[in-house]
Design a protein around this motif. Structure first.
Motif: not given
Length: 373
Positions: A115-116, A118-124, A162-165, A171-175
């Motif tokens: 997930l992290r 994927q998050l970096q890819k979407l931020q770029a 929206a994809d980033i959110e 990611l919050q579900r992993t905690e």
């Protein structure tokens, strides 16, 4: 000849017996009324027209108290079973069994490397979409592109954000964090285990304050309100503890016709545990009330009556009764303080019949508690 002589002797014997019984020794009262003045009782009997002797009681005002004894259960003030929201491997387990945890503390961390990334890819992609939107905005201002082309660029930017959110939410579900401060129970998993949404990890309970649930018959509902005090006793305790009613179920249970009540119990010393059985005592009334002995009340089909003695005569009076104890009945309407009511001989009394008070009775010293389940 001998036959006739025998017949004459028999006739003489029978005649002699009749004469002896009827003439020489008649039955007592055979020629008048039976002794005692009547066939069904003498003076003072049920139908003899005499004065009936009874015991009486003077209506008094007494502090009437009725206690309901019920079975209850102690519950945690807050309780939650901890389950993961997604299927993943546990990478960090911060659960110390039986120890307190603070609200918001991280209890379990699940694998989130994918997930992290994927998050970096979407931020770029979002950064690139933002620069494109800025350039097209300048072109739109100079008339270099149409409004439609600019709208497509802005839509792509909002989609990337929206994809980033969405990834951040995953990611919050992993905690798994503590929703409130409490004591963590025994854990059912170990670090490195792969869990799913059906895996119970542990239970979190808030035990410094407990709830006490119990039920009472519906007829006592009007006497209970928020703020009413209760006493309860658990196995192994020598002295009862106190709780305060703070919630009452608005409806009555259809099967049992009982009213469910919940009280709050302080447990700062952690002397009680959730799930413990408790014997609850609730005082439903404690006020000055007119009372009469139980035996003075005559149940009727749709009402209750007492026999009031006025000017030496019996007066049957309808009364409205309230709480009952072992020896007394609360009278809500129909009597006044100082009235004298009959407590014995009620079956032989008739309206306006003459009555003689042979003695006065007093109330019992102790009142019994009403037991309910």
């Amino acid at each position: 000849m001998k036959r006739w002589i025998a017949i004459v002797l028999v006739v003489l014997v029978v005649g002699g017996i009749i004469v002896y019984n009827k003439v020489l020794h008649p039955a007592p009262g055979a020629e008048g009324k039976p002794p005692g003045g009547g066939a069904k009782g003498g003076p003072g009997g049920a139908r003899g027209g005499g004065m009936t002797s009874i015991n009486g009681f003077v209506v008094v005002s007494k502090r009437l108290q009725e206690d309901i004894v019920s079975s209850g259960s102690l519950l945690a003030a807050e309780q939650v079973d901890i389950y993961p929201e997604i299927s993943a491997r546990i990478t960090q387990l911060n659960i110390r069994e039986g120890q307190p945890v603070a609200k918001g503390a991280l209890l379990v961390k699940l694998f989130d490397a994918d997930l992290r990334a994927q998050l970096q890819k979407l931020q770029a992609q979002a950064d690139n979409a933002r620069r494109t939107e800025e350039r097209n905005k300048q072109l739109l201002d100079r008339g270099g592109i149409s409004q439609q082309e600019y709208d497509i660029v802005t839509t792509n930017l909002r989609s990337s954000l929206a994809d980033i959110e969405l990834v951040k939410a995953n990611l919050q579900r992993t905690e798994i964090r503590a929703p409130f401060s409490g004591v963590i129970g025994l854990r059912n998993v170990s670090s490195g285990a792969v869990v799913s949404p059906n895996t119970l990890i542990a239970r979190l309970q808030q035990v410094t304050s407990l709830k006490l649930d119990f039920s009472i018959p519906e007829k006592y509902g009007p006497f209970v309100h928020n703020g009413s005090k209760i006493l309860f006793l658990v196995d192994g305790a020598n002295n009862p503890s106190q709780g305060i009613v703070y919630a009452i179920e608005p409806g009555v249970e259809e099967q049992t016709r009982n009213l469910r009540i919940r009280a709050r119990v302080s447990n700062t010393s952690l002397q009680y545990r959730p799930g413990t059985f408790a014997r609850v005592t609730l005082t439903v009334q404690n006020e000055q009330s007119l009372v009469v002995p139980t035996q003075a009340v005559i149940p009727q089909t749709r009402s209750n009556q007492v026999v009031v003695i006025k000017n030496g005569k019996a007066k049957f009076t309808d009364v409205k009764i309230g709480l009952r104890t072992e020896g007394t009945v609360q009278v809500l309407e129909g009597l006044s303080r100082g009235d004298t009511v009959a407590t014995t001989g009620l079956l032989f009394l008739k309206p306006d019949s003459p009555v003689k008070i042979g003695g006065m009775i007093t109330l019992p010293q102790s009142e019994a508690k009403v037991a309910t389940n």
